[in-house]
Enzyme design. Structure first.
Site: not given
Length: 291
Positions: A38, A194, A201, A204, A210
């Site tokens: 991270e 995205c 899309c 998606c 959406c």
DNA sequence: GATACGTGGAA
DNA sequence: TTTCCAAGTAT
């Protein structure tokens, strides 16, 4: 079930059907490994992190292993990942974990937030992904997905931590294991489908619900992040050159050698002062070295 | 809230 | 070539 968690469940189901096999998603990957990953992923693409992460964990498999070397060794091993203060902060975090947490990465968000270099994103990512704790994880990918799917905006605009966390919280199912899938899945969705520039899309899982798609993909007109200054000729570049020189040397480097790195002496002096102030460089007499 | 902070790859 | 963007944090 609220509408929010319905969207969350779509994301979890999509993620569960398949996702990239990244090192930090391997079974048995340690909490320390998650913390290191991270740190490295803060503003650095996955593709550049993977090889660096593996080298790092081979050399320092636990926090105490890192804490037992000088901080400059962390800066050196950071190589060209960028934002080298992250290496210094990671060393500081490792030291705190070794000294105050029995060499175990804490699972508590507030304890994580107390570590140097750990902010709202990293603390919750470690709690959620290393320990399975139910907490909203919000990064740039998540903010973009939420802006589009929930608010119908083409882009996320500036971060507002409290608002962003609340918005993601509303998507999380009550079950921690399920919530973890939503956190990971939303990040994955933002990174692979995205995307910022050319969203896919047609692939998606949220296409049917959406808000941005329903509105006809309006162009984003809200506040935008300020344009980053040009890197060429910047103080950042000069700091990078100085640090690269020091990383490449096993012995202290005379300031006259440093002086040859950049023509503008005033700018070079400013960069070195900044590095000294940040603790990334130490000065001894007329020589510079890593801390 | 605005700004500083590295580096490299893609559009 | 220039601009954008990348699993953010500290001040």
């Amino acid at each position: 079930m609220t509408p929010g968690t319905a969207i969350g469940e779509r994301i979890a189901a999509w993620y569960a059907t398949g996702h990239r096999d990244l090192p930090w998603r391997r079974p048995g990957f340690t909490a320390w490994g998650t913390l290191v990953s991270e740190f490295m992923l803060q503003q650095t693409p996955v593709s550049r992190v993977i090889p660096a992460l593996e080298r790092w964990l081979t050399r320092w498999p636990t926090p105490a292993d890192l804490a037992n070397v000088p901080p400059g060794e962390a800066v050196r091993a950071w190589e060209r990942l960028g934002y080298p203060r992250r290496a210094l902060n990671l060393h500081g975090a490792a030291t705190a974990i070794a000294e105050r947490h029995g060499n175990e990465v804490p699972s508590d968000v507030d304890a994580l937030l107390a570590l140097p270099g750990v902010g709202p994103y990293t603390a919750r990512a470690v709690a959620a992904f290393a320990y399975g704790i139910r907490t909203p994880v919000v990064d740039t990918n998540v903010r973009r997905v939420l802006a589009r799917a929930m608010r119908g905006q083409g882009a996320a605009g500036p971060a507002r931590t409290a608002v962003d966390l609340a918005e993601m919280e509303a998507l999380l199912p009550a079950d921690p294991a399920r919530a973890r899938l939503v956190n990971a899945g939303t990040m994955e969705l933002g990174q692979t489908v995205c995307t910022a520039r050319t969203p896919r899309c047609d692939e998606c899982p949220l296409a049917a619900v959406c808000a941005w798609r329903a509105a006809g993909y309006p162009r984003y007109a809200g506040p935008r992040a300020p344009v980053q200054k040009r890197y060429e000729g910047s103080d950042r570049q000069v700091r990078g050159l100085v640090l690269r020189e020091l990383r490449g040397s096993d012995i202290p480097v005379p300031v006259e050698v440093i002086a040859g790195l950049w023509a503008d002496a005033a700018q070079l002096a400013r960069a070195v002062e900044g590095l000294l102030r940040d603790g990334l460089v130490e000065r001894e007499g007329d020589e510079l070295r890593l801390p």
